[in-house]
Design a protein around this motif. Structure first.
Motif, mmCIF file in Angstrom:
data_model
loop_
_atom_site.group_PDB
_atom_site.id
_atom_site.type_symbol
_atom_site.label_atom_id
_atom_site.label_comp_id
_atom_site.label_asym_id
_atom_site.label_seq_id
_atom_site.Cartn_x
_atom_site.Cartn_y
_atom_site.Cartn_z
ATOM 1 N N PRO A 69 -11.644 -0.829 -2.059
ATOM 2 C CA PRO A 69 -10.648 0.341 -1.308
ATOM 3 C C PRO A 69 -12.032 1.289 -1.574
ATOM 4 O O PRO A 69 -12.282 2.000 -2.399
ATOM 5 N N THR A 107 -15.658 3.415 -4.936
ATOM 6 C CA THR A 107 -14.750 2.262 -4.754
ATOM 7 C C THR A 107 -14.860 1.451 -6.203
ATOM 8 O O THR A 107 -15.960 1.171 -6.655
ATOM 9 N N LEU A 159 -9.617 0.452 3.516
ATOM 10 C CA LEU A 159 -9.224 -0.565 2.473
ATOM 11 C C LEU A 159 -9.313 -2.108 2.947
ATOM 12 O O LEU A 159 -8.440 -2.582 3.879
ATOM 13 N N VAL A 198 0.975 -1.055 0.219
ATOM 14 C CA VAL A 198 0.004 -0.040 -0.037
ATOM 15 C C VAL A 198 0.767 1.314 -0.103
ATOM 16 O O VAL A 198 1.723 1.368 0.952
ATOM 17 N N LEU A 206 -9.026 6.644 3.952
ATOM 18 C CA LEU A 206 -8.868 5.277 3.092
ATOM 19 C C LEU A 206 -9.071 4.256 4.227
ATOM 20 O O LEU A 206 -8.651 3.940 5.086
ATOM 21 N N LEU A 224 -9.587 -6.364 -3.977
ATOM 22 C CA LEU A 224 -9.327 -5.163 -3.113
ATOM 23 C C LEU A 224 -10.756 -4.353 -3.104
ATOM 24 O O LEU A 224 -11.427 -4.302 -3.814
#
Length: 799
Positions: free
Chosen positions: A692, A722, A673, A617, A671, A690
């Motif tokens: 996010p 997202t 995630l 990340v 964020l 993912l």
């Protein structure tokens, strides 16, 4: 006809020239000792949203001021006049009908001021009493600045290097004699500015149109003057020459909603005019106030300076004034109860940044409580305060805390500091050497700190030995951490030639280190070209997509990609495969553009051995999380990663005709995630996705504080989406697949005008702000929706 027209034009020119020659226009001011001049003063100052591409100007807030400026010539020197000055019968109002007029019966406005003006009209110096509050001084400075000119004869032009509260600039002068008045016009724009009085402002940050018209009568007395300026904030880059390739576009409808509020930037227009009411008025000054030049210069009561230096102090005072909070304890508690309130957080950051170290006692007291949620919020606030003492407190209560949870929050917050002190860098470096679970995260932070410190030249000596030791020990995890830390330091701190042994030898790197090596190569892409490498995954499928939310000036972008690759040995022991999902976001605000986050989750198997099973990340271009997928047990697992980071924090103070105006622009990232994955060696399968949720919160505006009235315009809102990539490999079924979903939540951005009146006794006593009156100018709303943007599967087979 041509000859007649030509003759007529020639006659007109001659008439003007003869008329000018017949009148003896002054080229110097002519005052006499003890002469008293009264001027009626009118001022207007606003703050608004502005979109020059579509010729659109929004409403906002504005203030007006009227009064009388009185000058008395105390002394006539060899080349200048020395005059006392003050304002009387001052009255201020705002555009809000609910805001009371601020006339408070005080006349004069505080203590007497003094002006040194050369015979040619240049204001050489000003002196203001230290007994006057700052907001009195800035208004008097605006009045004194209206006297600034440079007299030249009718028909003449000149370029004059001028120093005034705006800054230092090359002014274009023209003079015209008409109706027994010499009219001198001074114009300049941002391209003529050498430096602004706010050193953080670059001429490329703004569009500035400024002009002053001064009238001088035949007696050699300034009969009128008008200072007119318009400032537009167009760019918040540190290097404004880095323009975005973002062409102008007509206003569009996005999601069936007008995006006008996302197409504007901030602007302010001001005008201050004086008109001579009497050149021989009675003096309102007491004899004890009419000090000599020598007494003013020697007195500790007065600050004597040029207009430029007075403008510097006014800008500094305005930043302090704009950050005022009447009850700081209550304000901190209110924010901690709602720590995601961006307006409150930025107001507190400005408050603490403008004050001495002892003012941070409310924050230190709450940090001592040891509560992790409180500490996390305050540590992120300290990173926005961004002063040396804020970093000292950050080290003491964050990096050096006994709590690993608080130290982890400090490491995450450390990325938001714009400049890093040696003490913060050293404390973080020590944490990176502890061998604890936080050490790798601390090493990433150390790498990211070097380019923001004065110790960038020491980055190679600090980080390369860490890499060499890890290589000697063949510790893959530590090698990867060192590589990411070096990438965070980047070419600014470590030159490519010191990394040639890594950057040019990709083929010899073991599989488990390809990801960090490729990441490092990408950071140095302009300096090196990596060697090509053969693929172990001849059958592969991929997808990439993006989405954009917002308008032309303010927008957020979201992107994602997915990769699924294998060899052709599906359903066999040595089936090579890899599944990878990538997601990211970016943000644009007033020609500033950056990647806010980027994340990648990968799982792979080569020759029966896990080779690429990592989560990486990056926040604002710096790695801060890199870990192996912790379990491979044929069940779905989730790794939650949450952070808040400051991406942009700008505050500019620009003089606009009357007083300084404060412009602000901020962007923060929130964020959440989730890395979801499942790997099963028995089934030769893996899935990686993912989720996010990236929210970019915008805030900013322009604010006018004119004596006891504040007015302006502010923009607040957030943009979020997202873009969810999911990828799977099913070896026993000889199949791979990719799906992508776009999830857009409800969103809201609002542009408001505001005004408020500070109720005081005699302008300065028992002051408190009345209620703030807001008016919605523009609004953008989006209800949100979810859409599957891609969904496909393939059988693994040779073509």
């Amino acid at each position: 006809m041509t000859n007649i027209l030509g003759g007529t034009a020639l006659v007109c020119l001659l008439s003007v020239a003869l008329a000018s020659a017949a009148v003896n226009y002054p080229t110097q001011l002519k005052y006499t000792k003890n002469q008293v001049l009264n001027y009626n003063l009118n001022a207007y100052l606003d703050a608004r949203g502005f979109d020059d591409t579509n010729d659109f100007s929004s409403g906002g807030g504005y203030s007006t001021m009227t009064g009388v400026m009185v000058l008395q010539v105390v002394d006539v020197d060899t080349d200048h006049y020395f005059m006392s000055m003050n304002l009387y019968n001052v009255d201020v109002e705002s555009n809000d009908t609910n805001t009371a007029r601020a006339k408070d019966g005080m006349s004069p406005l505080g203590d007497v001021a003094f002006v040194w003006q050369a015979f040619n009209g240049t204001v050489l110096k000003v002196a203001f009493s230290q007994d006057d509050p700052d907001f009195f001084i800035e208004v008097k400075l605006g009045a004194a600045n209206s006297l600034e000119t440079f007299l030249v004869g009718p028909g003449q032009k000149a370029q004059v290097l001028t120093h005034d509260p705006v800054g230092s600039y090359l002014a274009q002068l023209t003079a015209l004699g008409a109706n027994n008045v010499l009219q001198v016009t001074k114009n300049f724009s941002q391209s003529n500015v050498v430096r602004f009085t706010d050193p953080t402002v670059d001429p490329g940050n703004v569009l500035l149109s400024a002009g002053t018209v001064t009238g001088v009568n035949l007696a050699g007395v300034i009969s009128s003057a008008t200072v007119d300026q318009f400032v537009q904030l167009v760019n918040v880059n540190n290097n404004p020459s880095l323009k975005l390739n973002n062409p102008a576009a007509p206003r569009t409808k996005s999601k069936a909603t007008d995006t006008t509020s996302l197409d504007v930037n901030f602007a302010s227009r001001g005008r201050l005019s004086i008109v001579l009411a009497s050149a021989n008025a009675s003096s309102p000054f007491k004899p004890s106030q009419l000090l000599s030049q020598q007494k003013v210069l020697r007195s500790g009561k007065y600050v004597v300076s040029s207009l430029f230096d007075a403008g510097v102090r006014a800008a500094e005072a305005k930043r302090l004034h704009a950050s005022r909070v009447h009850d700081i304890e209550a304000a901190v508690d209110a924010w901690l109860a709602e720590p995601k309130n961006e307006r409150s957080m930025w107001q507190l950051a400005r408050y603490f940044a403008a004050r001495p170290a002892k003012a941070m006692a409310p924050l230190e007291k709450r940090l001592k409580s040891g509560r992790i949620s409180v500490a996390a919020s305050i540590l992120h606030l300290l990173a926005r305060v961004d002063t040396e003492f804020a970093q000292s407190l950050f080290v003491k209560r964050g990096i050096e805390s006994d709590s690993d949870a608080i130290r982890q929050q400090a490491l995450l917050a450390s990325y938001s500091f714009s400049r890093v002190t040696p003490s913060l860098l050293e404390a973080t470096r020590k944490l990176s050497l502890e061998g604890s679970e936080l050490s790798r995260m601390a090493l990433f932070a150390v790498g990211a700190m070097f380019p923001r410190s004065d110790l960038a030249d020491q980055a190679a000596d600090a980080l390369l030995p860490r890499l060499n030791v890890a290589l000697q020990r063949n510790n893959v995890r530590d090698v990867a951490a060192a590589l990411y830390a070096i990438a965070n330091a980047g070419p600014q701190a470590i030159s490519a030639d010191k990394l040639a042994f890594i950057l040019t030898s990709r083929n010899s790197v073991q599989k488990a280190l390809l990801q960090p090596v490729d990441y490092l190569i990408a950071k140095y892409a302009a300096a090196v070209k990596p060697e090509p490498v053969d693929s172990d995954l001849p059958f592969n499928r991929s997808w990439s997509g993006d989405a954009k939310v917002g308008g032309r000036q303010i927008n957020a972008g979201f992107n994602a990609s997915a990769f699924s690759g294998t060899n052709f040995n599906c359903n066999q022991t040595y089936f090579n495969y890899e599944a990878s999902s990538t997601a990211g976001s970016n943000v644009t605000l007033f020609d500033w553009h950056t990647t806010t986050f980027w994340a990648q989750a990968t799982y792979g198997l080569v020759n029966g051995v896990p080779a690429a099973n990592r989560v990486l990340v990056e926040i604002f271009g710096k790695v801060y999380y890199d870990e192996k997928l912790p379990s491979v047990d044929c069940t779905q697992d989730t790794i939650p990663i949450t952070t808040q980071q400051t991406g942009l924090n700008k505050q500019y103070t620009l003089w606009v005709s009357v007083i300084p105006v404060t412009f602000t622009a901020q962007v923060a990232l929130s964020l959440n995630l989730d890395v979801q994955y499942e790997a099963c060696l028995d089934k030769l399968s893996a899935s990686v996705s993912l989720v996010p949720t990236a929210t970019m919160t915008f805030s900013g505006g322009a604010e006018v504080n004119l004596l006891v009235v504040k007015a302006g315009v502010r923009l607040e809102g957030s943009l979020s989406a997202t873009l969810l990539p999911e990828v799977y490999v099913a070896g026993t079924q000889c199949e791979v697949g990719i799906q992508a979903t776009l999830q857009e939540p409800p969103q809201h951005v609002i542009l408001q005008g505001f005004s408020a009146f500070e109720k005081c006794t005699l302008w300065t006593f028992n002051c408190h702000w009345g209620p703030e009156h807001d008016e919605t100018i523009l609004e953008w709303n989006y209800a949100g929706q979810n859409t599957v943007v891609y969904n496909k599967s393939w059988k693994i087979q040779q073509a």
